[in-house]
Design an enzyme around this catalytic site. Structure first.
Site, short mmCIF file in Angstrom:
data_model
loop_
_atom_site.label_atom_id
_atom_site.label_comp_id
_atom_site.label_asym_id
_atom_site.label_seq_id
_atom_site.Cartn_x
_atom_site.Cartn_y
_atom_site.Cartn_z
N TYR A 77 0.81 -1.02 0.16
CA TYR A 77 0.04 -0.50 0.02
C TYR A 77 1.37 1.50 0.06
CZ TYR A 77 -3.17 3.70 1.54
OH TYR A 77 -4.08 4.86 1.25
N GLU A 134 -3.55 7.45 -4.23
CA GLU A 134 -3.49 6.58 -3.40
C GLU A 134 -3.47 4.97 -4.21
OE1 GLU A 134 -6.24 4.75 -0.09
OE2 GLU A 134 -6.91 4.14 -1.64
#
Length: 388
Positions: free
Chosen positions: A109, A197
């Site tokens: 991530y 993101e």
């Protein structure tokens, strides 16, 4: 301004970052030609909606063969995808992104966000990317690495090294990772992003770094120069679009209290006040300091388009926006629209006496509040049908 994954990846590609090459699909019969054009026999289909959690909600599906892909398209196009982020209303799926499958070895991530407490961007890494990142952030925050990157420069070497050690990446993959992360950081700055993101940021079975998904939000204040990146009206309600035409800052919410306020700080305090009164706000609406009577009347009209609104709360501190202007706008709107819900008005500041005089002499059933505590009490009573 939110971008769809396909739009976000086009932005990354324009900055030289490598992302999977795909095709947008709107109908089942388009799958076969898309596979042929991409040189694939199967792939993955992703619902193009402005929300996370698509995988859990059934909006991301792997397939082999054109027939299987077409069946997925037929199943998803026109349906409403409900995720933990959309709420029960969900989002309608109008397009799917077809991409090749990736042989995933690890899911990471990576996100660049705005740290409002530190008043600077923050980069966040996690060694466990994918669908459970929200749970990890809430329940195991120690699994997330947060650092503040240097604005206008690549990440410092010590930050890259710290991220590599935290994520357990080494060798040639480490060099590729550093290049990808710095590339993302440059895009975040260059395109006025408030969020960039990548979840998941994948290391494939050949040890290459792959940007598998991308969530991209551009600061609304930069829409005038970044509007070409996507549809500036996408992911907005009709009320939000109409408010924008009048220079009003409006955000649709799920409650029953229609709020009209001047100033973002007072608007946020007003939402808190409604909650403290045991109610939920139906909107955030800042009419600003330069609105005229027509804009105030339009603001009222927009609030009343929401069928959930059961009471309206006008909370104004007159400075540049004078209380008598607001009062006259409220009177005009009430006479024009004949709202069936109670209206609580709290005025303070410039020309407050004139504003109160206009309200009192209007002959309308407006509920005048003296101060915030009184406003909260009358708001609660009005919502229960007890104040007039």
């Amino acid at each position: 301004m939110k971008l769809l994954e396909s739009e976000a990846k086009a932005v990354l590609r324009s900055h030289g970052l490598k992302v999977p090459v795909g095709a947008l699909i709107s109908a089942p019969q388009e799958v076969e030609s898309a596979l042929s054009g991409l040189g694939l026999s199967g792939g993955v289909l992703k619902a193009m909606v402005f929300t996370g959690g698509r995988g859990k909600a059934g909006g991301v599906k792997l397939f082999d063969g054109a027939a299987a892909g077409a069946a997925i398209v037929k199943e998803l196009i026109g349906t409403t995808l409900v995720t933990h982020q959309t709420g029960p209303a969900g989002e309608v799926v109008n397009q799917l992104l077809l991409e090749p499958k990736t042989a995933i070895a690890r899911e990471l991530y990576c996100a660049f966000l705005l740290d409002r407490e530190a008043n600077t961007p923050v980069v966040i890494f996690c060694a466990e990317g994918g669908m459970e990142i929200e749970d990890l952030a809430e329940n195991q925050p120690e699994k997330l690495l947060r650092m503040h990157p240097p604005v206008g420069h690549d990440l410092w070497d010590f930050q890259i090294n710290r991220a590599l050690a935290f994520l357990g990446i080494s060798g040639e993959t480490a060099k590729e990772f550093a290049a990808v992360v710095n590339g993302l950081w440059k895009v975040y700055q260059a395109e006025d992003a408030s969020m960039l993101e990548i979840n998941p940021l994948v290391i494939d079975k050949e040890d290459h770094v792959v940007i598998l998904d991308c969530k991209f939000i551009v600061d609304d204040n930069a829409e005038f120069r970044r509007g070409h990146l996507g549809n500036t009206e996408a992911d907005k309600t009709e009320a939000e679009i109409e408010a924008g035409k009048w220079g009003l800052s409006y955000v649709s919410l799920d409650g029953t209290v229609g709020c009209m306020v001047n100033g973002a700080g007072l608007a946020m305090a007003t939402l808190d006040l409604a909650v403290q009164a045991g109610l939920q706000p139906a909107n955030f609406l800042d009419v600003g300091g330069s609105a005229n009577e027509a804009a105030v009347t339009k603001a009222f009209e927009i609030i009343l388009t929401d069928p959930k609104v059961e009471v309206i709360f006008v909370n104004i501190f007159g400075g540049i926006m004078k209380c008598d202007i607001i009062a006259q706008g409220v009177i005009n709107a009430t006479r024009k629209l004949s709202p069936k819900v109670p209206i609580v008005v709290r005025l303070q500041g410039t020309n407050v006496e004139l504003g109160q005089k206009l309200l009192n002499e209007s002959g309308l059933a407006l509920i005048s509040a003296d101060g915030l505590v009184d406003a909260a009490e009358k708001l609660s009573q009005a919502a229960k049908g007890g104040a007039r």
